[in-house]
Every structure is written in structure tokens, then in C-alpha cells.
Design a protein around this motif. Structure first.
Motif, PDB file in Angstrom:
ATOM      1  N   SER A   1       0.826  -1.208   0.000  1.00  0.00           N
ATOM      2  CA  SER A   1       0.000   0.000   0.000  1.00  0.00           C
ATOM      3  C   SER A   1       0.862   1.261   0.000  1.00  0.00           C
ATOM      4  O   SER A   1       0.617   2.202  -0.767  1.00  0.00           O
ATOM      5  N   GLU A   2       1.881   1.283   0.846  1.00  0.00           N
ATOM      6  CA  GLU A   2       2.756   2.456   0.907  1.00  0.00           C
ATOM      7  C   GLU A   2       3.557   2.614  -0.378  1.00  0.00           C
ATOM      8  O   GLU A   2       3.771   3.735  -0.856  1.00  0.00           O
ATOM      9  N   ALA A   3       3.999   1.496  -0.947  1.00  0.00           N
ATOM     10  CA  ALA A   3       4.755   1.557  -2.200  1.00  0.00           C
ATOM     11  C   ALA A   3       3.906   2.147  -3.319  1.00  0.00           C
ATOM     12  O   ALA A   3       4.387   2.944  -4.138  1.00  0.00           O
ATOM     13  N   TRP A   4       2.640   1.777  -3.349  1.00  0.00           N
ATOM     14  CA  TRP A   4       1.742   2.323  -4.369  1.00  0.00           C
ATOM     15  C   TRP A   4       1.533   3.828  -4.167  1.00  0.00           C
ATOM     16  O   TRP A   4       1.538   4.599  -5.132  1.00  0.00           O
ATOM     17  N   GLN A   5       1.365   4.235  -2.915  1.00  0.00           N
ATOM     18  CA  GLN A   5       1.186   5.657  -2.622  1.00  0.00           C
ATOM     19  C   GLN A   5       2.422   6.462  -3.011  1.00  0.00           C
ATOM     20  O   GLN A   5       2.308   7.551  -3.597  1.00  0.00           O
ATOM     21  N   LEU A   6       3.598   5.935  -2.707  1.00  0.00           N
ATOM     22  CA  LEU A   6       4.833   6.627  -3.076  1.00  0.00           C
ATOM     23  C   LEU A   6       4.992   6.692  -4.596  1.00  0.00           C
ATOM     24  O   LEU A   6       5.480   7.691  -5.134  1.00  0.00           O
TER      25      LEU A   6
ATOM     26  N   PHE B   1       8.129  -1.288  -7.959  1.00  0.00           N
ATOM     27  CA  PHE B   1       9.124  -2.260  -7.492  1.00  0.00           C
ATOM     28  C   PHE B   1      10.202  -1.586  -6.652  1.00  0.00           C
ATOM     29  O   PHE B   1      10.553  -2.061  -5.559  1.00  0.00           O
ATOM     30  N   PHE B   2      10.735  -0.474  -7.140  1.00  0.00           N
ATOM     31  CA  PHE B   2      11.808   0.210  -6.419  1.00  0.00           C
ATOM     32  C   PHE B   2      11.318   0.781  -5.087  1.00  0.00           C
ATOM     33  O   PHE B   2      12.046   0.755  -4.090  1.00  0.00           O
TER      34      PHE B   2
END
Length: 288
Positions: A32-37, A228-229
Motif C-alpha cells: 500500500s505504501e509503495a503504491w502511494q509513493l 518495485f523500487f
């Protein structure tokens, strides 16, 4: 006159906590956080990602052309499987190895940018070069990683997949923690073993994102690769922590009043304080 005050602190975990398994890594939260970032930094991060893909593709094509000459032979191979040459797969493997090794410092720069987003810092496209100062150790750790996976894959394919997960934090450990290549690989493996299932789930989701991106004629990779990153950066932050530095500049003003400006930079090995009135980096700006 100004008297700069510097204070270092660690955001997230630490190497000691990572090796002890004392950290949280919930797949849903990380994804979830990766998508937001990814969405938040899409416009500023995408150019660096596109540049990385372009560099890797160029190196791959050049390396492949140097081996087989006419690249149309690959298309013929798919059209007529009977014309398959035994050495074609070896050429593709060497080309793949070449682009991963040669472009490793640029890859490291993009990974550092994503890690900085996970720390709440802003980045610019020019920060893609932040991995260049670590060129030799990054190339070495990448070579050791790829060779280990190749040897393991020849024995057991599953073992190669495990090593790709186990060594996934090695590049950032070399750049951010300044570990030697061998120590970075060993530290990453020991820490990943503490949460191997959670990490596998997270990277499985990123793999599905890559597949979805390829199905959209490759255009979806503009989102899948940053995703991914960012997932990698969040995993690293939660496991090993990110060293940050607060630089406060105290200036004398009329009537003996004091003003303070705080600037947050990613910690580096430069212990030289900034000159008066010239803080290092802007507020909340990545400056490895």
C-alpha cells in the motif's frame, strides 16, 4: 556568524535489529505504501526510471549484437524454431549479465532515490547518478549476486530464486551502510531469512505488476518499475533503517535574536560543516 549543529539519527530499523529479526514487515502495508509513493512521485521519478530502462536496453542490444551480429536471427528463431542455434541462449544470457553489471551504478542510483522517497525526501532526475561514487563495489556485488544465482540455478532453479530474494538488499547496503560487497550479501541474506515469507509475497506482487505492465505493450512498466523500487526502499527502511542528518544553522541577528533553519539530508561521510548561510541541500531534499 553561524554555528552549524549536526545530528544523525536512524529512520526505521537498523542492521542489528534486522539480523535479530526485530522489525515489522507486513506485506499489505508495504504494498500500500509503495503504491502511494509511486503515485506521489510519479512525475519526478518516472524520468529516472525511463532513463534506467533505456540505458539497460541499449547495453543489452549492443552486447547481443556483438555476439550474434544480425539481431534478426532472434526473430527468425521465434518464427522457425527448427533454425534455432545452440549458442543463441548463451548469447542472451551474456547480454543480460552485461547490462545488469554495466548499468548497476545507475540501478543503484534509482534504488537510492526510491529509498529516499520512503524516508520522506524529495528527489530529482539528476540524482540517478548518486550510485556512481560506489561504482566498483556496486558492480562487484552485482557480479557476485548474478554469478551465485547462475551457479545455484544450474543446480536447483528454486535455489536461484531464493538467492535473488536473499541478496535483494545488498546494493543498498553497499551504498547506504558502506558495507563491503561480501558483507553486504551476507548481511542481506541473514536478515531476509528472518522474514523470507513476507518478502517473497511483496516481490511476488511486484512481479505481477511487471507482467501487467508488459501486457500493456510495455507502457505499464512506467508504473510497475517505480512500484518495485519503492517496495524495495520500504523493505530496506523497515529492516535496516536509513541514516538521516539534521543540520541546524544558528545565526546571530540584531537584538541578540536567534533564527534556526533545519534541513534534512541523507547522511554521508562528509563531516565538513556547510559554510555560513549555505546549508547542504534543500529542506527535505535527498542529498546522498
Amino acid at each position: 556568524m553561524s554555528d552549524p549543529i549536526e545530528k544523525n539519527f536512524n529512520l526505521g530499523g537498523s542492521v542489528e535489529k534486522a539480523l535479530a529479526g526485530d522489525f515489522e514487515l507486513k506485506p499489505i502495508s508495504v504494498i500500500s505504501e509503495a503504491w502511494q509513493l509511486t503515485m506521489r512521485n510519479f512525475l519526478t521519478f518516472s524520468p529516472a526510471v525511463i532513463l534506467l530502462i533505456a540505458i539497460q536496453a541499449a547495453i543489452f542490444i549492443v552486447a547481443l549484437k556483438l555476439q550474434i551480429g544480425d539481431l534478426s536471427a532472434i526473430l527468425v528463431m521465434f518464427q522457425d524454431p527448427e533454425s534455432l542455434q545452440p549458442g543463441i541462449f548463451q548469447s542472451i544470457f551474456v547480454a543480460n549479465f552485461s547490462y545488469e553489471v554495466v548499468a548497476a551504478p545507475i540501478y543503484a542510483g534509482v534504488a537510492l532515490m526510491a529509498m529516499s522517497h520512503a524516508a520522506g525526501l524529495r528527489t530529482e532526475t539528476r540524482h540517478i547518478t548518486k550510485g556512481l561514487p560506489f561504482m566498483m563495489p556496486v558492480i562487484l556485488v552485482t557480479m557476485l549476486n548474478l554469478l551465485s544465482q547462475a551457479i545455484a540455478g544450474a543446480l536447483l532453479p528454486f535455489l536461484s530464486l531464493y538467492l535473488s530474494l536473499a541478496f535483494s538488499n545488498a546494493v543498498l547496503l553497499v551504498c547506504e551502510k558502506r558495507l563491503t560487497p561480501v558483507k553486504a550479501l551476507w548481511t542481506s541474506m541473514r536478515a531476509v531469512n528472518k522474514r523470507i515469507f513476507s518478502i517473497a509475497v511483496i516481490y511476488l506482487v511486484t512481479m505481477f505488476a511487471f507482467v501487467a505492465g508488459m501486457m500493456l505493450y510495455g507502457l505499464g512498466l512506467v508504473i510497475a518499475v517505480p512500484f518495485f523500487f519503492h517496495a524495495k526502499g520500504i523493505i530496506y527502511r523497515n529492516m535496516f533503517g536509513i541514516r538521516l542528518q539534521v543540520v541546524a544553522t544558528q545565526q546571530d541577528a540584531p537584538k541578540q535574536e536567534t533564527e534556526q533553519d533545519e534541513h534534512i539530508d541523507e547522511s554521508d561521510d562528509d563531516n565538513t560543516p556547510p559554510t555560513s548561510g549555505t546549508p547542504r541541500g534543500g529542506s527535505n531534499t535527498f542529498d546522498a
